[in-house]
Design a protein around this motif. Structure first.
Motif: not given
Length: 101
Positions: A49-51, A85-87, A91-93
């Motif tokens: 599933v997409s993040l 997914v929100k976490h 983190r990626k941002e």
């Protein structure tokens, strides 16, 4: 030097092919337990599933993972997946595309 091949996986919500790094794997074990697989190495039936929080919300509404994993996925799991997914997205941002490794 040859460019590295990017592994692609199909998003079960949108049916789009996306890079594996932009996806989260959900796995159903032989015992029927459904779990988030952050490493992508757990054995069992997997679905990607997409993040994107909107993708998770749509999956929960339509119970897409139930069909993809051939298992009953309860609403608590969808809530846990949404929080994960929100976490990961946050983190990626914050840290870029290092993915914590």
């Amino acid at each position: 030097m040859k460019p590295r091949k990017i592994p692609m996986r199909k998003d079960v919500v949108s049916n789009e092919m996306k890079p594996k790094k932009e996806m989260v794997r959900v796995v159903r074990s032989k015992e029927g337990e459904v779990a988030i697989d952050p490493t992508g190495k757990k054995s069992g039936r997997g679905a990607y599933v997409s993040l994107e929080p909107t993708a998770i919300e749509e999956a929960a509404k339509k119970h897409i993972l139930d069909k993809a994993l051939n298992a009953t996925v309860d609403d608590d799991f969808y809530s846990e997946l949404l929080a994960y997914v929100k976490h990961q997205k946050a983190r990626k941002e914050l840290f870029g595309d290092k993915n914590g490794k």
